[in-house]
Scaffold this motif. Sequence first.
Motif, mmCIF file in Angstrom:
data_model
loop_
_atom_site.group_PDB
_atom_site.id
_atom_site.type_symbol
_atom_site.label_atom_id
_atom_site.label_comp_id
_atom_site.label_asym_id
_atom_site.label_seq_id
_atom_site.Cartn_x
_atom_site.Cartn_y
_atom_site.Cartn_z
ATOM 1 N N THR A 1 0.771 -1.367 -0.124
ATOM 2 C CA THR A 1 0.048 0.016 0.028
ATOM 3 C C THR A 1 0.973 1.384 -0.009
ATOM 4 O OG1 THR A 1 -1.504 -1.246 1.176
ATOM 5 C CG2 THR A 1 -1.835 0.944 1.175
ATOM 6 N N ARG A 2 2.008 1.261 0.693
ATOM 7 C CA ARG A 2 2.966 2.285 0.941
ATOM 8 C C ARG A 2 3.689 2.597 -0.603
ATOM 9 N NH1 ARG A 2 4.450 0.294 5.761
ATOM 10 N NH2 ARG A 2 6.436 -0.576 4.719
ATOM 11 N N HIS A 3 3.981 1.254 -1.088
ATOM 12 C CA HIS A 3 4.481 1.407 -2.348
ATOM 13 C C HIS A 3 3.445 2.029 -3.702
ATOM 14 C CE1 HIS A 3 7.345 0.403 -5.366
ATOM 15 N NE2 HIS A 3 6.685 -0.099 -5.838
ATOM 16 N N ILE A 4 2.361 1.687 -3.452
ATOM 17 C CA ILE A 4 1.205 2.444 -4.439
ATOM 18 C C ILE A 4 0.910 3.651 -4.237
ATOM 19 C CG2 ILE A 4 -1.008 2.154 -4.649
ATOM 20 C CD1 ILE A 4 -1.243 -0.597 -4.341
ATOM 21 N N GLY A 5 1.059 4.185 -2.881
ATOM 22 C CA GLY A 5 0.976 5.864 -2.662
ATOM 23 C C GLY A 5 2.165 6.314 -3.361
ATOM 24 N N LYS A 6 3.646 5.801 -3.129
ATOM 25 C CA LYS A 6 4.687 6.517 -3.831
ATOM 26 C C LYS A 6 4.334 6.508 -5.371
ATOM 27 C CE LYS A 6 7.792 5.147 -0.035
ATOM 28 N NZ LYS A 6 8.709 4.324 0.393
ATOM 29 N N LEU A 7 3.759 5.436 -5.876
ATOM 30 C CA LEU A 7 3.792 5.474 -7.336
ATOM 31 C C LEU A 7 2.768 6.417 -7.820
ATOM 32 C CD1 LEU A 7 3.895 1.598 -8.257
ATOM 33 C CD2 LEU A 7 5.742 3.385 -8.698
ATOM 34 N N LYS A 8 1.655 6.656 -7.211
ATOM 35 C CA LYS A 8 0.658 7.378 -7.396
ATOM 36 C C LYS A 8 1.043 8.916 -7.320
ATOM 37 C CE LYS A 8 -3.393 4.824 -6.584
ATOM 38 N NZ LYS A 8 -4.864 4.649 -5.816
ATOM 39 N N SER A 9 2.009 9.212 -6.271
ATOM 40 C CA SER A 9 2.347 10.803 -6.266
ATOM 41 C C SER A 9 3.382 10.890 -7.210
ATOM 42 C CB SER A 9 2.587 10.779 -4.745
ATOM 43 O OG SER A 9 3.880 10.058 -4.376
ATOM 44 N N LYS A 10 3.997 10.008 -7.834
ATOM 45 C CA LYS A 10 5.349 10.645 -8.518
ATOM 46 C C LYS A 10 4.844 11.371 -9.657
ATOM 47 C CE LYS A 10 8.716 6.893 -8.172
ATOM 48 N NZ LYS A 10 9.455 5.638 -8.529
ATOM 49 N N LYS A 11 5.580 12.282 -10.220
ATOM 50 C CA LYS A 11 5.423 13.191 -11.228
ATOM 51 C C LYS A 11 6.473 12.660 -12.538
ATOM 52 C CE LYS A 11 3.791 16.675 -8.412
ATOM 53 N NZ LYS A 11 3.869 18.025 -7.571
ATOM 54 N N GLY A 12 5.985 12.940 -13.540
ATOM 55 C CA GLY A 12 6.871 12.957 -14.719
ATOM 56 C C GLY A 12 6.009 13.013 -16.228
ATOM 57 N N SER A 13 6.507 12.347 -16.937
ATOM 58 C CA SER A 13 5.993 12.235 -18.488
ATOM 59 C C SER A 13 4.782 11.383 -18.542
ATOM 60 C CB SER A 13 7.039 11.973 -19.550
ATOM 61 O OG SER A 13 7.267 10.698 -19.206
ATOM 62 N N GLU A 14 3.822 11.627 -19.573
ATOM 63 C CA GLU A 14 2.686 10.770 -19.689
ATOM 64 C C GLU A 14 3.226 9.331 -19.798
ATOM 65 O OE1 GLU A 14 -0.696 11.584 -19.413
ATOM 66 O OE2 GLU A 14 0.114 13.499 -18.690
ATOM 67 N N ASP A 15 4.147 8.985 -20.517
ATOM 68 C CA ASP A 15 4.580 7.632 -20.656
ATOM 69 C C ASP A 15 4.818 7.146 -18.968
ATOM 70 O OD1 ASP A 15 4.265 7.574 -23.221
ATOM 71 O OD2 ASP A 15 6.482 7.957 -23.601
ATOM 72 N N LEU A 16 5.677 7.829 -18.201
ATOM 73 C CA LEU A 16 6.023 7.158 -17.070
ATOM 74 C C LEU A 16 4.783 7.165 -16.013
ATOM 75 C CD1 LEU A 16 8.600 6.592 -15.321
ATOM 76 C CD2 LEU A 16 8.587 8.967 -14.510
ATOM 77 N N LYS A 17 3.817 8.019 -16.233
ATOM 78 C CA LYS A 17 2.642 8.081 -15.346
ATOM 79 C C LYS A 17 1.947 6.829 -15.916
ATOM 80 C CE LYS A 17 2.073 12.977 -14.550
ATOM 81 N NZ LYS A 17 1.112 14.229 -14.641
ATOM 82 N N LEU A 18 1.786 6.476 -16.798
ATOM 83 C CA LEU A 18 1.012 5.396 -17.547
ATOM 84 C C LEU A 18 1.637 4.012 -17.042
ATOM 85 C CD1 LEU A 18 -1.117 4.281 -19.173
ATOM 86 C CD2 LEU A 18 0.237 4.124 -21.197
ATOM 87 N N LYS A 19 3.188 3.901 -17.054
ATOM 88 C CA LYS A 19 3.850 3.156 -16.314
ATOM 89 C C LYS A 19 3.569 2.633 -15.204
ATOM 90 C CE LYS A 19 8.744 1.217 -16.489
ATOM 91 N NZ LYS A 19 10.132 1.556 -16.685
ATOM 92 N N ASN A 20 3.380 3.859 -14.348
ATOM 93 C CA ASN A 20 3.387 3.756 -12.863
ATOM 94 C C ASN A 20 1.912 3.221 -12.633
ATOM 95 O OD1 ASN A 20 5.982 4.527 -12.303
ATOM 96 N ND2 ASN A 20 5.449 6.630 -11.844
ATOM 97 N N GLN A 21 0.908 3.710 -13.255
ATOM 98 C CA GLN A 21 -0.352 3.136 -13.232
ATOM 99 C C GLN A 21 -0.743 2.012 -13.463
ATOM 100 O OE1 GLN A 21 -2.878 4.956 -12.062
ATOM 101 N NE2 GLN A 21 -4.265 3.375 -12.137
ATOM 102 N N LYS A 22 0.248 1.211 -14.366
ATOM 103 C CA LYS A 22 -0.076 -0.476 -14.666
ATOM 104 C C LYS A 22 0.774 -0.881 -13.514
ATOM 105 C CE LYS A 22 0.311 -0.192 -19.840
ATOM 106 N NZ LYS A 22 0.901 -0.539 -21.026
ATOM 107 N N ARG A 23 1.613 -0.273 -12.784
ATOM 108 C CA ARG A 23 2.290 -0.988 -11.712
ATOM 109 C C ARG A 23 1.337 -1.095 -10.645
ATOM 110 N NH1 ARG A 23 8.527 1.353 -11.405
ATOM 111 N NH2 ARG A 23 9.247 0.111 -13.349
ATOM 112 N N VAL A 24 0.484 0.006 -10.467
ATOM 113 C CA VAL A 24 -0.531 0.273 -9.167
ATOM 114 C C VAL A 24 -1.539 -0.729 -9.460
ATOM 115 C CG1 VAL A 24 -1.945 1.865 -8.466
ATOM 116 C CG2 VAL A 24 0.176 2.824 -9.037
ATOM 117 N N GLU A 25 -1.756 -0.947 -10.563
ATOM 118 C CA GLU A 25 -3.009 -1.856 -10.911
ATOM 119 C C GLU A 25 -2.481 -3.307 -10.550
ATOM 120 O OE1 GLU A 25 -4.229 -1.213 -14.954
ATOM 121 O OE2 GLU A 25 -5.309 0.619 -14.543
#
Length: 101
Positions: free
Chosen positions: A30-54
């Motif tokens: 859960t902590r790792h999910i929170g960190k991934l959701k709060s990360k900023k960056g390009s759209e590709d990086l956000k999409l990659k983090n969203q897949k990891r969160v899922e």
Amino acid sequence: MAPVLNLNNEVVKMRKDVKKARVLTIRRLTRHIGKLKSKKGSEDLKLKNQKRVERLIEEIHAMKDLAHGDVLKPACTHGCIGQIHSSVASIGMSMYRARKW
């Protein structure tokens, strides 16, 4: 008959440890999910983090659905009784993948 009783007794003794390990693992994820959701960056990086969160959310739900015996009996048969805390997540995901077919 005696080995079966011994295995069941070990499972009963270790339920508390499995509960604790599962809770701690879910909190860590859960902590790792929170960190991934709060990360900023390009759209590709956000999409990659969203897949990891899922994927991590799916893993948490799989761990919540597992019974204690589903985690403990493979652990006891493979001889890793002392390593329950470190292996509960990996055993949980392998059981989830096996059920998912």
